[in-house]
Write a protein that holds these residues in place. Structure first.
Motif, PDB file in Angstrom:
ATOM      1  N   ASP A 114       0.864  -1.177   0.000  1.00 45.42           N
ATOM      2  CA  ASP A 114       0.000   0.000   0.000  1.00 45.42           C
ATOM      3  C   ASP A 114       0.903   1.231   0.000  1.00 45.42           C
ATOM      4  O   ASP A 114       1.401   1.652   1.051  1.00 45.42           O
ATOM      5  CB  ASP A 114      -0.911  -0.021   1.227  1.00 45.42           C
ATOM      6  N   LEU A 115       1.126   1.785  -1.191  1.00 49.69           N
ATOM      7  CA  LEU A 115       2.079   2.885  -1.330  1.00 49.69           C
ATOM      8  C   LEU A 115       1.690   4.100  -0.505  1.00 49.69           C
ATOM      9  O   LEU A 115       2.539   4.709   0.151  1.00 49.69           O
ATOM     10  CB  LEU A 115       2.243   3.260  -2.802  1.00 49.69           C
ATOM     11  N   ALA A 116       0.416   4.471  -0.487  1.00 51.85           N
ATOM     12  CA  ALA A 116      -0.025   5.653   0.266  1.00 51.85           C
ATOM     13  C   ALA A 116       0.220   5.468   1.759  1.00 51.85           C
ATOM     14  O   ALA A 116       0.718   6.373   2.436  1.00 51.85           O
ATOM     15  CB  ALA A 116      -1.495   5.935  -0.006  1.00 51.85           C
ATOM     16  N   ALA A 117      -0.105   4.304   2.285  1.00 50.49           N
ATOM     17  CA  ALA A 117       0.105   4.037   3.712  1.00 50.49           C
ATOM     18  C   ALA A 117       1.590   4.034   4.043  1.00 50.49           C
ATOM     19  O   ALA A 117       2.027   4.604   5.053  1.00 50.49           O
ATOM     20  CB  ALA A 117      -0.544   2.710   4.103  1.00 50.49           C
ATOM     21  N   LYS A 137       4.000   5.517   2.393  1.00 47.28           N
ATOM     22  CA  LYS A 137       4.514   6.879   2.231  1.00 47.28           C
ATOM     23  C   LYS A 137       4.251   7.708   3.488  1.00 47.28           C
ATOM     24  O   LYS A 137       5.136   8.439   3.948  1.00 47.28           O
ATOM     25  CB  LYS A 137       3.876   7.522   1.002  1.00 47.28           C
ATOM     26  N   ALA A 138       3.075   7.581   4.080  1.00 51.83           N
ATOM     27  CA  ALA A 138       2.762   8.320   5.308  1.00 51.83           C
ATOM     28  C   ALA A 138       3.718   7.939   6.434  1.00 51.83           C
ATOM     29  O   ALA A 138       4.251   8.794   7.140  1.00 51.83           O
ATOM     30  CB  ALA A 138       1.308   8.068   5.720  1.00 51.83           C
ATOM     31  N   THR A 167       7.430   9.088   5.578  1.00 53.22           N
ATOM     32  CA  THR A 167       7.547  10.539   5.668  1.00 53.22           C
ATOM     33  C   THR A 167       7.627  10.961   7.134  1.00 53.22           C
ATOM     34  O   THR A 167       8.456  11.796   7.503  1.00 53.22           O
ATOM     35  CB  THR A 167       6.362  11.229   4.951  1.00 53.22           C
ATOM     36  N   ASP A 216       8.324  10.966  -6.309  1.00 54.38           N
ATOM     37  CA  ASP A 216       6.990  10.568  -5.874  1.00 54.38           C
ATOM     38  C   ASP A 216       6.148  10.217  -7.097  1.00 54.38           C
ATOM     39  O   ASP A 216       5.578  11.092  -7.741  1.00 54.38           O
ATOM     40  CB  ASP A 216       6.343  11.700  -5.072  1.00 54.38           C
ATOM     41  N   PRO A 222       3.680   6.793  -9.003  1.00 57.50           N
ATOM     42  CA  PRO A 222       2.920   5.581  -8.680  1.00 57.50           C
ATOM     43  C   PRO A 222       3.778   4.311  -8.657  1.00 57.50           C
ATOM     44  O   PRO A 222       3.429   3.335  -8.008  1.00 57.50           O
ATOM     45  CB  PRO A 222       1.878   5.495  -9.799  1.00 57.50           C
TER      46      PRO A 222
END
Length: 117
Positions: free
Chosen positions: A15-18, A20-21, A24, A34, A36
């Motif tokens: 899960d790239l979004a998770a 990344k959070a 970061t 950044d 996809p």
């Protein structure tokens, strides 16, 4: 021939979004790359990369990349010592070459050579 040390670590993520959070927050910086297909951070002299669906590309866990001046010579050196080539050197952009190999226990290790100036 010595290495320049581990400066790059790539992490397979589902899960790239998770991811990344979390990275970061951990690193305290925004990603420099950044997209996809890849998110990359430069923090304190290291490059940390997130590879979506890395497991489908054969990544069984994080892969550390040892920076070297001559990827072909270092690959020959480690294979002569018993390592097995997993991925031959390939250009991933701007003349940067990467390759991976496995040690005697099957651990995946990477080599990275930046473009020669």
């Amino acid at each position: 021939m010595s290495t320049q040390g581990i400066k790059t670590v790539l992490h397979p993520v589902t899960d790239l979004a998770a991811a990344k959070a979390v990275y970061t927050a951990l690193l305290g910086v925004e990603p420099q790359a950044d997209a996809p297909y890849y998110v990359g951070y430069d923090a304190e002299g290291q490059h940390i990369g997130l590879v979506p669906n890395g497991a489908q590309q054969g990544m069984t866990g994080p892969v550390t990349y040892w920076h070297v001046g001559d990827i072909e010579a270092k690959l020959a050196e480690v294979t002569a010592a018993g390592a097995k080539v997993k991925d031959e050197p390939k250009d991933v952009g701007n003349g940067r070459l990467v390759a991976t190999f496995t040690d005697a226990d099957g651990n995946v290790l990477g080599l990275l050579q930046d473009a020669q100036s």
